[in-house]
Structures are given as structure tokens and as C-alpha cells.
Scaffold this motif. Structure first.
Motif, PDB file in Angstrom:
ATOM      1  N   GLU A   1     -19.368 -15.432 -18.768  1.00  0.00           N
ATOM      2  CA  GLU A   1     -18.453 -14.406 -18.260  1.00  0.00           C
ATOM      3  C   GLU A   1     -19.181 -13.517 -17.281  1.00  0.00           C
ATOM      4  OE1 GLU A   1     -16.347 -11.787 -20.938  1.00  0.00           O
ATOM      5  OE2 GLU A   1     -15.667 -13.456 -22.155  1.00  0.00           O
TER       6      GLU A   1
ATOM      7  N   PRO B   1     -13.836 -14.674 -17.423  1.00  0.00           N
ATOM      8  CA  PRO B   1     -14.581 -15.879 -17.809  1.00  0.00           C
ATOM      9  C   PRO B   1     -14.960 -16.715 -16.587  1.00  0.00           C
ATOM     10  CG  PRO B   1     -12.248 -16.124 -18.324  1.00  0.00           C
ATOM     11  CD  PRO B   1     -12.445 -14.715 -17.831  1.00  0.00           C
TER      12      PRO B   1
ATOM     13  N   ALA C   1      -8.834 -21.418 -19.628  1.00  0.00           N
ATOM     14  CA  ALA C   1      -9.614 -20.173 -19.524  1.00  0.00           C
ATOM     15  C   ALA C   1      -8.725 -18.967 -19.258  1.00  0.00           C
ATOM     16  CB  ALA C   1     -10.667 -20.302 -18.429  1.00  0.00           C
TER      17      ALA C   1
END
Length: 185
Positions: free
Chosen positions: A107, A123, A142
Motif C-alpha cells: 500500500e 493498495p 483490490a
């Protein structure tokens, strides 16, 4: 309605280029209206976008307009399918975000209060070839827990209820990436 949607795509495509969030042929924006997706045409340059360079596809990827969609249409469709709340997507290639994707792990740290409020987290999705279903799948997964994703060595994707919202989230991602990169010791 489609004229207004195309005008928004033209406006924010040009703005993305002006603000250094993408260059040349890179990046694409889309807006979902019902079962249709309006998206930058393949080969269109963000800085020179016109309404005629906006493709229209349905949610299965079938071309509705006479203009072919960006090669990243799979990415946009996968996100719209996984996030029914999303009505607009910005996929851009900002330089600090791309560089940060090769240095940060997992991240990107949130660097400002605005980014914390509007993005929560950023992320970094692992590299997958551009335009592929593999990239679409990894990003759609994600983005389930965030409104922004950095794609390793590729760029960013941000989402919103409007294109304006998605665009300004993209600016927040690039600001966070720039601040993080400049602050590294």
C-alpha cells in the motif's frame, strides 16, 4: 444525455493531460449510465479528445457505437461489475504514482487528511499486462475495499459516483505518491 456525458469525458480527459496525470495515448476515463459505458476510444489522445472519440459499450463489452473502446475496457467493466455504487472511473498514468508502485510495498501510505477522508487506503495491485482480463480481475478485487488502486508499473484507477469525484481522487493519489516519494530518506 449522451452529449453531456461525452462532454464530461472530453473535459476531464483534457484536464488530466494538462495537470500531468497522463501523457500521449495513456489513460482513459469512463462513465456508466444504466447498462451502457461511455469510454475513451482506442488510440485517442487525452489532450486532443473530442466527443467523436468516445466509444459506447454495453456491460458485456459489446461495442454499441461506431468507435472502438480503449483496450482497457475490461478493467472498467470489471470494476463496474464488482462495485455497483461506482458510476465513473479514472484510469491515469501519473508519474509519481508509477514510480512509487515500484518502491512501496502493498500500500501507498496516506499522506494528507484529504486522502484519508476520501481514499481511506491506496493498495498497490501486482503487475499484470495492460488490457488483459488478469489486470481487470486483480484491480477489481483490490478496489473492493478502496476508491483508489495503484497498478504496479502502470498507473492508477480511482472511482466515484461522478467523473468529477473520480478525477479529484486521482489527484489525491498522485499528491500522496509525490509527498511520499519526496519524503523518503
Amino acid at each position: 444525455m449522451s452529449r453531456a456525458i461525452k462532454a464530461q469525458l472530453v473535459k476531464y480527459s483534457r484536464l488530466a493531460h494538462e495537470r500531468g496525470l497522463t501523457a500521449a495515448f495513456g489513460g482513459n476515463l469512463s462513465i456508466r449510465k444504466g447498462s451502457l459505458v461511455f469510454i475513451k476510444a482506442t488510440g485517442a489522445v487525452m489532450n486532443d479528445m473530442t466527443a467523436e472519440q468516445v466509444a459506447v459499450i454495453d456491460m458485456s463489452g459489446r461495442q454499441v457505437s461506431g468507435v472502438r473502446p480503449s483496450s482497457e475496457y475490461r478493467l472498467h467493466l470489471a470494476i463496474y461489475r464488482s462495485r455497483p455504487d461506482v458510476r465513473a472511473i479514472a484510469h491515469l498514468h501519473p508519474p509519481y504514482s508509477i514510480v512509487s508502485s515500484t518502491l512501496a510495498v502493498g500500500e501507498l501510505p496516506i499522506m494528507t487528511p484529504e486522502a484519508e477522508i476520501y481514499l481511506r487506503r491506496i493498495p498497490i495491485a501486482p503487475f499484470r499486462p495492460a488490457g488483459t482480463q488478469e489486470l481487470a480481475d486483480v484491480v477489481a478485487d483490490a478496489i473492493l475495499q478502496s476508491d483508489a488502486v495503484i497498478m504496479e508499473r502502470h498507473g492508477i484507477v480511482t472511482v466515484g459516483r461522478t467523473l468529477r469525484e473520480a478525477f479529484y481522487k486521482a489527484e489525491l493519489v498522485e499528491e500522496s505518491a509525490k509527498l511520499w516519494y519526496l519524503g523518503r530518506k
